[in-house]
Scaffold this active site. Structure first.
Site, PDB file in Angstrom:
ATOM      1  N   ASP A   8       0.609  -0.870  -0.060  1.00  0.00           N
ATOM      2  CA  ASP A   8      -0.104  -0.339  -0.288  1.00  0.00           C
ATOM      3  C   ASP A   8       1.354   1.616  -0.303  1.00  0.00           C
ATOM      4  OD1 ASP A   8      -2.186   1.566   0.576  1.00  0.00           O
ATOM      5  OD2 ASP A   8      -1.770   1.417   2.508  1.00  0.00           O
ATOM      6  N   ASP A  10      -0.014   5.455   1.645  1.00  0.00           N
ATOM      7  CA  ASP A  10      -0.553   5.865   2.057  1.00  0.00           C
ATOM      8  C   ASP A  10      -0.141   4.799   3.549  1.00  0.00           C
ATOM      9  OD1 ASP A  10      -0.840   8.317   0.350  1.00  0.00           O
ATOM     10  OD2 ASP A  10      -2.539   7.668   0.488  1.00  0.00           O
TER      11      ASP A  10
END
Length: 241
Positions: A8, A10
């Site tokens: 991922d 953020d």
């Protein structure tokens, strides 16, 4: 023997939310209440589209956005981790699946010279219009009830694996590194030889432990991390095996 690392972005690679970091460019570094309150669950990309219009209307230009975005801090140990992966690319394929956008991720990775670590980035397509406004679109359409309207990470992962198989590439193990609620769907797709690495104290870890309490645990191994140094230690173990 090859491993697939799925990241991922953020709160995983960078220690902030890139979409909220851009608000530093807004007048007085904040958004008007009406705009802030216009977000509807599952429709983040449309909301960000409105934020970019507001920034454009207030004369915020591409170079100012870029300057701001490249000051976003990496998560603790992440620079070391990406360096380590870069040195061992023959063992690791590495992709990003993120609800951010192509422009932000590209700026951040290139500024830190990490863009070569990643084989592919799957995120919402963004571009600057002829009038200098940043625009963003949904990554794809899908039928998953659990995921935000613009992105089902399980679908992305499954399609990537299918495409790799067609090329004759299969992986010894998938390691999924994330933090958010929208990382649960792909984690539930992982098999028993795979590993989910949720960030300690974040939504993904909480959701995985909730499932275990409800006696429907995920099939893969689960190993939480607080610094990316924990991830390096795990990858070193994998390589030794």
């Amino acid at each position: 023997m090859k491993f697939l690392l799925v990241f991922d972005f953020d709160h995983t690679i960078v220690d902030e939310n890139s979409d909220t970091w851009i608000v530093k460019c807004a007048p007085e570094k904040k958004l008007p209440n009406g705009l802030r309150n216009s977000y509807r669950p599952g429709h983040w990309t449309e909301y960000m589209g409105r934020v970019f219009v507001y920034l454009g209307d207030n004369g915020v230009k591409e170079d100012e956005m870029k300057r701001t975005m490249t000051t976003i801090p990496f998560t603790a140990g992440m620079v070391d981790l990406l360096g380590f992966i870069g040195e061992n690319k023959e063992l690791f394929d590495c992709i990003i699946v993120s609800d951010s956008n192509t422009v932000f991720i590209d700026w951040i990775l290139k500024a830190a010279d990490f863009h070569k670590v990643f084989d592919e980035v799957f995120t919402n397509p963004a571009a600057f219009s002829s009038t200098g406004y940043l625009t963003v679109q949904n990554f794809h359409a899908h039928h998953c009830e659990k995921c935000p309207k613009n992105l089902c990470k399980r679908k992305v992962l499954k399609e990537f694996l299918d495409k790799q198989l067609e090329r004759g590439v299969s992986y010894t193990q998938i390691v999924y590194i994330g933090d958010g609620g929208n990382d649960l769907c792909p984690v539930m797709f992982l098999k028993k030889d795979d590993t989910a690495m949720p960030r300690q104290g974040y939504t993904l870890e909480k959701k995985i432990s909730q499932l275990a309490q409800d006696l429907s645990p995920v099939e893969c191994s689960v190993l939480a991390w607080s610094s990316a140094i924990d991830i390096i230690s795990y990858l070193k173990l994998l390589i030794k095996e």
